[in-house]
Design a protein around this motif. Structure first.
Motif, PDB file in Angstrom:
ATOM      1  N   VAL A 122      72.497  17.385  99.970  1.00 57.12           N
ATOM      2  CA  VAL A 122      72.079  16.072 100.488  1.00 57.12           C
ATOM      3  C   VAL A 122      73.271  15.156 100.759  1.00 57.12           C
ATOM      4  CG1 VAL A 122      69.778  16.182  99.465  1.00 57.12           C
ATOM      5  CG2 VAL A 122      71.623  15.068  98.207  1.00 57.12           C
ATOM      6  N   GLY A 123      74.479  15.675 100.593  1.00 57.56           N
ATOM      7  CA  GLY A 123      75.678  14.934 100.975  1.00 57.56           C
ATOM      8  C   GLY A 123      76.130  13.880  99.994  1.00 57.56           C
ATOM      9  N   THR A 124      75.720  13.970  98.717  1.00 63.64           N
ATOM     10  CA  THR A 124      76.147  12.967  97.739  1.00 63.64           C
ATOM     11  C   THR A 124      77.265  13.464  96.826  1.00 63.64           C
ATOM     12  OG1 THR A 124      74.408  13.603  96.178  1.00 63.64           O
ATOM     13  CG2 THR A 124      73.905  11.810  97.723  1.00 63.64           C
ATOM     14  N   LEU A 125      77.686  14.716  97.015  1.00 59.64           N
ATOM     15  CA  LEU A 125      78.736  15.285  96.183  1.00 59.64           C
ATOM     16  C   LEU A 125      79.362  16.452  96.929  1.00 59.64           C
ATOM     17  CD1 LEU A 125      79.826  15.450  93.065  1.00 59.64           C
ATOM     18  CD2 LEU A 125      78.268  17.377  92.930  1.00 59.64           C
ATOM     19  N   GLU A 153      61.853  21.303 115.887  1.00 61.97           N
ATOM     20  CA  GLU A 153      60.451  20.942 116.078  1.00 61.97           C
ATOM     21  C   GLU A 153      60.282  19.433 116.240  1.00 61.97           C
ATOM     22  OE1 GLU A 153      56.562  22.585 114.099  1.00 61.97           O
ATOM     23  OE2 GLU A 153      57.433  21.019 112.817  1.00 61.97           O
ATOM     24  N   GLU A 154      60.872  18.663 115.331  1.00 64.16           N
ATOM     25  CA  GLU A 154      60.725  17.214 115.385  1.00 64.16           C
ATOM     26  C   GLU A 154      61.851  16.555 114.609  1.00 64.16           C
ATOM     27  OE1 GLU A 154      57.331  15.685 113.146  1.00 64.16           O
ATOM     28  OE2 GLU A 154      57.417  17.452 111.862  1.00 64.16           O
ATOM     29  N   GLU A 155      62.008  15.262 114.830  1.00 63.38           N
ATOM     30  CA  GLU A 155      62.988  14.489 114.084  1.00 63.38           C
ATOM     31  C   GLU A 155      62.273  13.779 112.940  1.00 63.38           C
ATOM     32  OE1 GLU A 155      65.788  10.631 114.864  1.00 63.38           O
ATOM     33  OE2 GLU A 155      65.834  12.190 116.410  1.00 63.38           O
ATOM     34  N   ILE A 156      62.894  13.767 111.764  1.00 60.48           N
ATOM     35  CA  ILE A 156      62.346  13.045 110.620  1.00 60.48           C
ATOM     36  C   ILE A 156      63.453  12.220 109.985  1.00 60.48           C
ATOM     37  CG2 ILE A 156      60.642  14.874 110.176  1.00 60.48           C
ATOM     38  CD1 ILE A 156      62.313  15.551 107.611  1.00 60.48           C
ATOM     39  N   LEU A 157      63.057  11.275 109.144  1.00 61.17           N
ATOM     40  CA  LEU A 157      64.012  10.521 108.338  1.00 61.17           C
ATOM     41  C   LEU A 157      63.966  11.064 106.923  1.00 61.17           C
ATOM     42  CD1 LEU A 157      63.552   6.762 109.328  1.00 61.17           C
ATOM     43  CD2 LEU A 157      65.490   8.257 109.830  1.00 61.17           C
ATOM     44  N   PHE A 158      65.136  11.307 106.362  1.00 64.88           N
ATOM     45  CA  PHE A 158      65.212  11.742 104.975  1.00 64.88           C
ATOM     46  C   PHE A 158      66.320  10.961 104.308  1.00 64.88           C
ATOM     47  CE2 PHE A 158      66.250  14.695 101.488  1.00 64.88           C
ATOM     48  CZ  PHE A 158      65.004  14.724 100.889  1.00 64.88           C
ATOM     49  N   PHE A 159      65.992  10.276 103.229  1.00 65.40           N
ATOM     50  CA  PHE A 159      66.911   9.349 102.566  1.00 65.40           C
ATOM     51  C   PHE A 159      67.528   8.382 103.583  1.00 65.40           C
ATOM     52  CE2 PHE A 159      67.588  12.863  99.247  1.00 65.40           C
ATOM     53  CZ  PHE A 159      66.551  12.396  98.460  1.00 65.40           C
ATOM     54  N   GLY A 160      66.703   7.967 104.544  1.00 64.65           N
ATOM     55  CA  GLY A 160      67.117   6.980 105.536  1.00 64.65           C
ATOM     56  C   GLY A 160      67.980   7.522 106.663  1.00 64.65           C
ATOM     57  N   GLN A 161      68.249   8.821 106.674  1.00 68.80           N
ATOM     58  CA  GLN A 161      69.099   9.433 107.695  1.00 68.80           C
ATOM     59  C   GLN A 161      68.254  10.315 108.616  1.00 68.80           C
ATOM     60  OE1 GLN A 161      72.384   8.641 107.915  1.00 68.80           O
ATOM     61  NE2 GLN A 161      71.939   7.272 106.215  1.00 68.80           N
ATOM     62  N   PHE A 163      63.409   5.748  97.044  1.00 71.07           N
ATOM     63  CA  PHE A 163      63.461   6.877  97.962  1.00 71.07           C
ATOM     64  C   PHE A 163      62.276   6.880  98.923  1.00 71.07           C
ATOM     65  CE2 PHE A 163      65.696   8.514  94.152  1.00 71.07           C
ATOM     66  CZ  PHE A 163      66.928   8.738  94.730  1.00 71.07           C
ATOM     67  N   ASP A 164      61.675   5.718  99.142  1.00 74.24           N
ATOM     68  CA  ASP A 164      60.468   5.675  99.968  1.00 74.24           C
ATOM     69  C   ASP A 164      60.750   5.660 101.466  1.00 74.24           C
ATOM     70  OD1 ASP A 164      61.474   3.108 100.048  1.00 74.24           O
ATOM     71  OD2 ASP A 164      59.679   2.160  99.238  1.00 74.24           O
ATOM     72  N   ASP A 165      62.001   5.841 101.859  1.00 75.39           N
ATOM     73  CA  ASP A 165      62.339   5.888 103.283  1.00 75.39           C
ATOM     74  C   ASP A 165      62.497   7.328 103.777  1.00 75.39           C
ATOM     75  OD1 ASP A 165      64.662   6.441 101.913  1.00 75.39           O
ATOM     76  OD2 ASP A 165      65.937   5.111 103.102  1.00 75.39           O
ATOM     77  N   SER A 166      61.781   8.254 103.143  1.00 73.34           N
ATOM     78  CA  SER A 166      61.876   9.671 103.505  1.00 73.34           C
ATOM     79  C   SER A 166      60.533  10.190 103.988  1.00 73.34           C
ATOM     80  CB  SER A 166      62.324  10.504 102.301  1.00 73.34           C
ATOM     81  OG  SER A 166      63.642  10.170 101.934  1.00 73.34           O
ATOM     82  N   ASP A 167      60.553  10.837 105.156  1.00 71.90           N
ATOM     83  CA  ASP A 167      59.366  11.518 105.654  1.00 71.90           C
ATOM     84  C   ASP A 167      59.136  12.784 104.844  1.00 71.90           C
ATOM     85  OD1 ASP A 167      58.908   9.669 107.769  1.00 71.90           O
ATOM     86  OD2 ASP A 167      60.392  10.704 109.017  1.00 71.90           O
ATOM     87  N   PHE A 216      58.403  29.367 108.351  1.00 75.18           N
ATOM     88  CA  PHE A 216      59.503  28.932 107.498  1.00 75.18           C
ATOM     89  C   PHE A 216      60.115  27.678 108.107  1.00 75.18           C
ATOM     90  CE2 PHE A 216      58.757  33.358 106.969  1.00 75.18           C
ATOM     91  CZ  PHE A 216      58.867  33.563 105.597  1.00 75.18           C
ATOM     92  N   THR A 217      60.428  26.690 107.271  1.00 75.19           N
ATOM     93  CA  THR A 217      60.976  25.432 107.775  1.00 75.19           C
ATOM     94  C   THR A 217      62.186  25.013 106.942  1.00 75.19           C
ATOM     95  OG1 THR A 217      59.433  24.145 106.420  1.00 75.19           O
ATOM     96  CG2 THR A 217      58.767  24.619 108.686  1.00 75.19           C
ATOM     97  N   LEU A 218      62.998  24.174 107.559  1.00 77.21           N
ATOM     98  CA  LEU A 218      64.134  23.544 106.901  1.00 77.21           C
ATOM     99  C   LEU A 218      64.486  22.306 107.703  1.00 77.21           C
ATOM    100  CD1 LEU A 218      66.703  24.307 108.922  1.00 77.21           C
ATOM    101  CD2 LEU A 218      66.631  26.432 107.680  1.00 77.21           C
ATOM    102  N   ILE A 219      65.374  21.487 107.174  1.00 78.03           N
ATOM    103  CA  ILE A 219      65.862  20.345 107.939  1.00 78.03           C
ATOM    104  C   ILE A 219      67.379  20.415 108.033  1.00 78.03           C
ATOM    105  CG2 ILE A 219      63.887  18.864 107.416  1.00 78.03           C
ATOM    106  CD1 ILE A 219      65.661  17.338 105.411  1.00 78.03           C
ATOM    107  N   ALA A 220      67.897  19.886 109.146  1.00 79.06           N
ATOM    108  CA  ALA A 220      69.348  19.818 109.374  1.00 79.06           C
ATOM    109  C   ALA A 220      69.680  18.412 109.865  1.00 79.06           C
ATOM    110  CB  ALA A 220      69.769  20.845 110.421  1.00 79.06           C
ATOM    111  N   GLU A 221      70.817  17.915 109.460  1.00 77.76           N
ATOM    112  CA  GLU A 221      71.232  16.585 109.900  1.00 77.76           C
ATOM    113  C   GLU A 221      71.258  16.524 111.421  1.00 77.76           C
ATOM    114  OE1 GLU A 221      74.873  15.265 108.022  1.00 77.76           O
ATOM    115  OE2 GLU A 221      74.311  16.387 106.216  1.00 77.76           O
ATOM    116  N   LYS A 222      70.708  15.444 111.964  1.00 78.71           N
ATOM    117  CA  LYS A 222      70.657  15.280 113.416  1.00 78.71           C
ATOM    118  C   LYS A 222      72.072  15.249 114.014  1.00 78.71           C
ATOM    119  CE  LYS A 222      68.970  12.422 117.132  1.00 78.71           C
ATOM    120  NZ  LYS A 222      68.388  11.157 117.533  1.00 78.71           N
ATOM    121  N   ASP A 223      72.997  14.653 113.287  1.00 77.58           N
ATOM    122  CA  ASP A 223      74.368  14.519 113.773  1.00 77.58           C
ATOM    123  C   ASP A 223      75.243  15.712 113.424  1.00 77.58           C
ATOM    124  OD1 ASP A 223      73.669  12.029 114.800  1.00 77.58           O
ATOM    125  OD2 ASP A 223      74.273  10.979 112.968  1.00 77.58           O
ATOM    126  N   ALA A 224      74.612  16.863 113.167  1.00 78.03           N
ATOM    127  CA  ALA A 224      75.359  18.084 112.830  1.00 78.03           C
ATOM    128  C   ALA A 224      74.934  19.207 113.775  1.00 78.03           C
ATOM    129  CB  ALA A 224      75.122  18.467 111.383  1.00 78.03           C
TER     130      ALA A 224
END
Length: 188
Positions: A24-27, A171-179, A100-104, A148-156
């Motif tokens: 999640v990019g925090t470490l 498939e679609e764009e979502i927000l996760f932890f505001g990103q 953490f309520d800004d996550s789809d 099977f699903t996963l998410i990848a950063e839009k800017d990656a």
């Protein structure tokens, strides 16, 4: 590079927590965690049975020569996601004082979700991530999953291209932890 992939064990929790935080990019996997309160909380979540990040839903790549864990991937049936997410996010909010309520929603019933993959920097480029993903798909197929699903950063875009090479399509764009993230799907 000779690796084996095995089920995670409770003793792997400190490594798994680092992998979750790296995913999640925090470490960075090489960072010191000694004074990191988020790390302690993620360790606690990885040790909890019904947590989103519970150790028993991880598979671990291990260097056969050294026995050292070098990567991991969390994967699970999407039907457990909403309940485990609520428990995990509430716990983290209480412990860390962060909302953490800004996550789809990342996944849902009928999907097998690939979550929080990380590989130690010195082991990257040896197809360990590829092996972990293929292993997760095989695990899901054994449980009769075909989506099977996963998410990848839009800017990656390089990461999205990597997943595309493994059969995942945007498939679609979502927000996760505001990103912004791209939700990607692979139907088998």
């Amino acid at each position: 590079m000779d690796i084996i992939i095995r089920d995670a064990e409770i003793e792997d929790v400190p490594f798994l927590a680092r992998c979750v935080m790296a995913a999640v990019g925090t470490l960075d996997l090489e960072d010191d965690t000694k004074d990191n309160p988020s790390y302690d909380t993620i360790c606690e979540l990885c040790a909890m049975e019904h947590s989103l990040y519970c150790w028993n839903h991880f598979r671990v790549a291990v260097d056969r020569a050294t026995g050292k864990p070098v990567g991991s991937l969390l994967a699970y049936d999407g039907k457990r996601y909403a309940r485990a997410r609520e428990m995990s996010f509430s716990y983290a909010e209480e412990k860390l004082g962060i909302r953490f309520d800004d996550s789809d929603m990342e996944t849902c019933r009928g999907e097998y979700y690939l979550d929080s993959m990380a590989v130690l920097p010195e082991y990257r480029g040896h197809r360990i991530g590829h092996a972990l993903i293929q292993d997760a798909i095989e695990q899901g197929r054994q449980d009769r999953h075909t989506r099977f699903t996963l998410i990848a950063e839009k800017d990656a875009p390089a990461l999205q291209s990597y997943y595309s090479l493994l059969g995942f399509a945007p498939e679609e764009e979502i927000l996760f932890f505001g990103q912004p993230y791209v939700r990607m799907v692979h139907n088998v």
